[in-house]
Design an enzyme around this catalytic site. Structure first.
Site, PDB file in Angstrom:
ATOM      1  CG  HIS C  71     -39.786  38.699 -15.265  1.00  0.00           C
ATOM      2  ND1 HIS C  71     -39.463  39.597 -14.282  1.00  0.00           N
ATOM      3  CD2 HIS C  71     -41.077  38.954 -15.579  1.00  0.00           C
ATOM      4  CE1 HIS C  71     -40.513  40.370 -14.026  1.00  0.00           C
ATOM      5  NE2 HIS C  71     -41.498  39.998 -14.810  1.00  0.00           N
ATOM      6  CG  HIS C  73     -45.801  38.789 -17.522  1.00  0.00           C
ATOM      7  ND1 HIS C  73     -46.343  38.763 -16.262  1.00  0.00           N
ATOM      8  CD2 HIS C  73     -44.703  39.580 -17.431  1.00  0.00           C
ATOM      9  CE1 HIS C  73     -45.632  39.526 -15.448  1.00  0.00           C
ATOM     10  NE2 HIS C  73     -44.616  40.030 -16.137  1.00  0.00           N
ATOM     11  CG  ASN C 105     -48.887  39.214 -13.683  1.00  0.00           C
ATOM     12  OD1 ASN C 105     -48.402  38.260 -14.301  1.00  0.00           O
ATOM     13  ND2 ASN C 105     -48.748  40.448 -14.088  1.00  0.00           N
ATOM     14  CG  ASP C 165     -43.350  40.870 -12.280  1.00  0.00           C
ATOM     15  OD1 ASP C 165     -42.564  41.784 -12.017  1.00  0.00           O
ATOM     16  OD2 ASP C 165     -43.875  40.721 -13.403  1.00  0.00           O
ATOM     17  CG  HIS C 192     -42.758  44.659  -9.534  1.00  0.00           C
ATOM     18  ND1 HIS C 192     -43.014  44.585 -10.880  1.00  0.00           N
ATOM     19  CD2 HIS C 192     -43.070  45.926  -9.173  1.00  0.00           C
ATOM     20  CE1 HIS C 192     -43.460  45.755 -11.316  1.00  0.00           C
ATOM     21  NE2 HIS C 192     -43.506  46.586 -10.299  1.00  0.00           N
ATOM     22  CG  ASN C 291     -44.198  49.115 -13.648  1.00  0.00           C
ATOM     23  OD1 ASN C 291     -43.378  49.962 -13.333  1.00  0.00           O
ATOM     24  ND2 ASN C 291     -45.046  48.571 -12.799  1.00  0.00           N
ATOM     25  CG  ASP C 318     -41.197  42.268 -17.409  1.00  0.00           C
ATOM     26  OD1 ASP C 318     -42.196  41.533 -17.277  1.00  0.00           O
ATOM     27  OD2 ASP C 318     -41.150  43.422 -16.942  1.00  0.00           O
TER      28      ASP C 318
END
Lengths: 313, 210, 443
Positions: C71, C73, C105, C165, C192, C291, C318
């Protein structure tokens, strides 16, 4: 520099000092003293991201009566409305050498953030659904003027507690000053952790009114009426509004407060709002003295006499 | 309200001033009977100077100027059988040394109901020192109205003026060193009438603002 | 610390004197040839002494299988001001990772073979670690129509993990279809879990602190309700489900219950949810805004226990980089997320190992084996043994360091551990035998 960010920043002694100072100032105002030289040469900035003519005018007048130079930054017609960030505004104020900043903002915590970016004293003039400490101070002042000592007084706060910065500040301050606070609201408008707050909660206004020395009606904002928190405005009014019959259940010397602006008919009926036991207009007058006291105590000396030593974080 | 007290060298925090006790190493230069005689004399002088006390208002400067103003008012009433209005005039908001100390609690300002317009205001203070609090009092008075005349009464004049100010009525001239501190005790607040002279704390000499 | 005896084209490397996580107490030498572990242990010593090899002195260091993040980004394409695939991959290498999953995303959303191949290629070209694109479950993350999951699976990126997600696949029917559909190619839906209506305007964990601060509440039930629903769905259709960033004690109970029933569910927890709590929001400093939100001490305790007992299978960072202006603002206007790649292993040591909840072989499982298994990442998450790909992280668990946002390799500095002292430090990371990090420095 110290700040007034939360009503919880004030100890009993500090809160009492603010109220005492406001009392002296209100008496002097009665003697036609319009202006004190106390903050001459100091700059107070009103940084208003939310429309609130009432609060801004009150702070502006308070600062001017203390001879401070006042600069108004409001969301309309300034760089604020052009998307300038709070941080950029803070740096601008810093460059101007603002000694004090009164901030009104729709975001909870905006005053805390500002306090980490400027050297001057920050006064929270209302931040989101967090707090509005000078409103609580003026409410406490108004209660004290009408009822004397707050210790042991039974204060009932009715309305949208969940979204109310006035309620948060009042619960903290009135508790500090020894009052017994009861919140009354539909369960949807009470925070989930309210049992950890220093107050009682009731869902039935009828039960609480006969045991109230002070009833404070909160404004229910229009956007809450869309059917999510309660079915209709009419039902809210029927269950939680302060009408003539409920008013009659109050002890004879109890007073009714409202931070304004009022929604007459829904939260409070017109005859209650206009009754001599309603303090609505006094609250406005007292706001000026209380805000003068706060500005004086924060900015009048070599260091602040009240408030939060430094913003956390 | 503790402006006087602070400037005289007692820097304890805001709020109501605690009773004073006799500072260590100090001696009494005036005791109760002498203070009483001095006030009686001042009362007579006020009556003489103001042609029988016509239009006189006595305004004490908090803290200890206030009971002194009340005592003077009582004496004048006894002598002349006429009511003399008296009150208090807080000068905190007008002080020129506000930024030298934390923000102070305000004292009480109580002006007789008819106001001070066209009256003869007699300011009453316990100790006259630098003259700065009298200057502040004149400013404060100016915001309250326009008296016909302003006069100044003080229980003790200890000298060391920093401004062109003099007292019209003095209980006792008390030549002092800047290294000394003058403390006035009054029965109403301190359970005893006395004027004491003792050693000052060094910083208060430096401040020297009385 | 590296003594480079000249090695010709394909060097033989020897990691000397490391203790292998989960291995014997005594130290081992690890010989690497052609990107593959050739020998481990005392057998290796002879080869190590032969000369003509590059020696990495790992005395006092722990050898872990290269970490795998489920996970991350990486923000590219679209928000290259916050992070790029290359900078994020470098940060991953510095954190001891040899493979990361890049969340979908981005802008454009990674919901087609074209975008996932672009991300895969950027990762491949950067070369710091294997970047495995995650494909969006629904087109544009809009939650209305399935994305071309099969095309992404069949692309060169070989996508196996699908996730919206950032937003929840809240439509129960769509979630059911997604769970079913990816069975065709061994995919997994990483949910998510956030019931959208219950979290409208949510700013932080709903509880004592949010009520005091006047910040909109994100109730635990909004996560737990979705997890419960999706576990039942996955069980019903016989599909594989992965739960992203589990944050509450209640979620742990539901996952434990679902696993007991035989539901094929896996779960991850982030390092920050293992360490930080919602009272940090009292400063209103949005560096703590994330989040799902930081929860309570009770939740932290339950998450640690769940990671220790295997209810939660893996740690995932994350890693969510944001530019300064997205965080230097009012809390409610600030972006959600924290960087985490470069601090994850230290936080896990601090929260799990140093207090005895998990041993180092457990760390190897939760941060390498399990995530590789869940993501079907070939060549990663393998034991340090002869014949296995030489993806290895060398870690000094005996040191401490102060986290300095300015010193991070990531393009963004939004670390919640700012000025905190954490144990341990990644000394070297080897990707198929080639050091991407040596002496803590990107190579």
């Amino acid at each position: 520099m110290r700040h007034l960010l939360s009503a919880g920043d004030l100890s009993y002694d500090e809160a009492t000092q603010v109220l005492d100072t406001a009392k002296e100032l209100s008496q002097l105002s009665g003697h036609s003293v319009k202006k004190f030289p106390t903050l001459r040469g100091r700059t107070v900035v009103n940084l208003f991201y939310e429309d609130s003519t009432r609060t801004r005018t009150s702070f502006e007048l308070a600062a001017k009566r203390l001879s401070a130079d006042v600069i108004n930054f409001s969301a309309k017609g300034s760089s604020v409305s052009k998307g300038e960030s709070l941080k950029d505004s803070a740096l601008t104020l810093q460059a101007m050498g603002a000694d004090g900043v009164v901030i009104r903002h729709s975001a909870s915590g905006a005053a805390h953030r500002l306090a980490t970016w400027v050297d001057g004293a920050v006064v929270n003039g209302g931040d989101g659904t967090h707090e509005h400490p000078t409103q609580a101070l003026l409410d406490a002042f108004t209660i004290r003027e009408r009822m004397g000592d707050l210790a042991g007084l039974r204060v009932t706060i009715v309305g949208d507690v969940l979204h109310s910065r006035v309620a948060r500040s009042n619960v903290l301050l009135l508790h500090t000053l020894g009052a017994e606070v009861t919140l009354v609201a539909p369960p949807t408008l009470v925070p989930v952790s309210v049992h950890t707050w220093p107050c009682a909660v009731s869902y039935r206004i009828e039960d609480v009114l006969p045991k109230s020395d002070v009833v404070m009606m909160l404004r229910v904002q229009a956007e809450r009426m869309k059917g999510e928190f309660f079915p209709t405005a009419r039902e809210y009014s029927r269950r939680y509004g302060l009408d003539r019959e409920r008013f009659a259940r109050l002890p004879a010397d109890a007073i009714v407060m409202h931070p304004g602006p009022m929604v007459r008919g829904m939260e409070i009926s017109a005859e209650v709002a206009d009754s001599p036991r309603s303090t609505v207009t006094e609250q406005v007058t007292n706001g000026l003295s209380v805000r003068m006291a706060v500005l004086y105590l924060l900015l009048g000396g070599s260091e602040s006499a009240i408030g939060n030593q430094e913003a956390q974080g | 309200m503790c402006a006087k007290k602070r400037a005289n060298g007692d820097e304890s925090g805001g709020g109501d001033p605690p009773s004073r006790t006799e500072p260590e190493g100090s001696r009494a230069v005036l005791e109760g009977p002498e203070i009483s005689r001095a006030l009686t004399r001042i009362a007579h002088e006020v009556l003489e100077r103001t042609k029988g006390g016509e239009g006189v208002i006595l305004l004490g400067i908090p803290t200890r100027g206030v009971p002194l103003a009340r005592r003077l008012a009582e004496r004048i009433e006894r002598v002349e059988d006429r009511h003399v209005p008296w009150g208090s005039l807080d000068i905190t908001m007008y002080r020129d040394d506000l930024r030298l100390a934390p923000a102070r609690a305000l004292g009480r300002t109580e002006i007789p109901a008819d106001g001070i317009h066209d009256s003869v205001v007699v300011l009453v203070d316990d100790v006259l020192f630098s003259g700065r609090s009298v200057r502040a009092a004149l400013d404060a008075l100016n915001d309250l109205g326009r008296p016909r005349a302003v006069q100044l009464a003080t229980l003790v004049d200890r000298g060391h003026r920093q401004l062109p100010i003099r007292a019209d009525y003095v209980g006792k001239n008390l030549p002092t060193s800047l290294r000394e501190k003058v403390t006035v005790l009054l029965d109403e607040l301190d359970d005893r009438d006395a004027v004491l002279v003792g050693p000052a704390k060094p910083r208060n000499v430096a401040e020297g603002d009385r | 610390m590296t003594q480079t005896s000249t090695a010709e084209n394909a060097p033989v490397r020897v990691i000397r004197g490391a203790r292998i996580a989960g291995g014997p107490e005594e130290t081992s030498d690890i010989v690497i040839r052609d990107g593959v572990i050739a020998a481990v242990g005392s057998d290796a010593r002879a080869q190590a002494d032969a000369g003509g090899v590059e020696v990495i002195d790992a005395t006092g260091l722990l050898a872990l299988p290269g970490l795998v993040d489920l996970h991350t980004h990486l923000r590219e394409p679209g928000r290259e001001d916050a992070e790029t695939v290359a900078t994020g991959a470098r940060a991953a290498a510095v954190g001891g990772y040899t493979a990361v999953h890049a969340m979908a995303n981005t802008d454009p959303v990674a919901d087609s073979a074209g975008v996932v191949e672009q991300v895969w290629r950027l990762g491949h070209d950067a070369g710091y670690c294997d970047v495995r694109p995650v494909g969006a479950v629904t087109r544009g993350l809009r939650g209305q129509q399935l994305a071309e999951l099969g095309a992404m699976a069949d692309s060169v990126a070989g996508v196996r993990v699908f996730s919206d997600d950032g937003v929840c696949v809240s439509d129960a029917l769509l979630m059911r279809r997604a769970l079913e559909y990816v069975k065709a190619f061994g995919g997994v839906i990483a949910q998510h879990a956030q019931e959208p209506r219950l979290t409208e305007g949510a700013q932080m964990n709903e509880g004592v602190v949010s009520d005091r601060l006047g910040l909109g509440g994100w109730p635990a039930v909004a996560e737990e309700a979705i997890i419960a629903r999706d576990c039942l769905l996955a069980e019903h259709v016989g599909s594989r489900l992965h739960i992203c960033h589990v944050s509450t004690s209640g979620s742990v109970q539901i996952i434990r219950w679902a696993k007991d029933r035989g539901c094929d569910v896996t779960a991850e927890v982030t390092p920050h949810h293992l360490l930080l709590t919602d009272d940090l929001a009292e400063s209103y400093d949005p560096v703590f805004k994330v989040n799902p939100p930081l929860r309570t001490t009770e939740d932290v305790t339950a998450l640690r226990q769940a990671l220790a007992d295997g209810t939660i299978d893996s740690v995932a960072t994350d890693h969510a980089p944001h530019p300064v202006e997205a965080k230097e603002t009012e809390w409610s206007n600030a972006a959600m997320g924290m960087v985490g790649l470069e601090s994850a292993l230290s936080v896990v040591q601090h929260t799990m190992v140093d207090n005895g909840l998990l041993d180092w072989s457990g760390v190897a499982d939760r941060m390498s084996f399990a995530p590789a298994r869940i993501g079907r990442v070939r060549g990663h998450g393998r034991p340090i043994a002869p014949g296995e790909p030489a993806n290895i992280t060398l870690y000094d668990a005996g040191t401490t360091r102060d986290i300095d946002p300015a010193a991070l390799v990531s393009k963004s500095g939004n670390t919640p551990y700012r000025s905190m002292r954490l144990p341990g430090r990644v000394v070297a990371t080897l990707l198929r035998g080639t050091p991407t990090v040596l002496d803590g420095k990107v190579q």
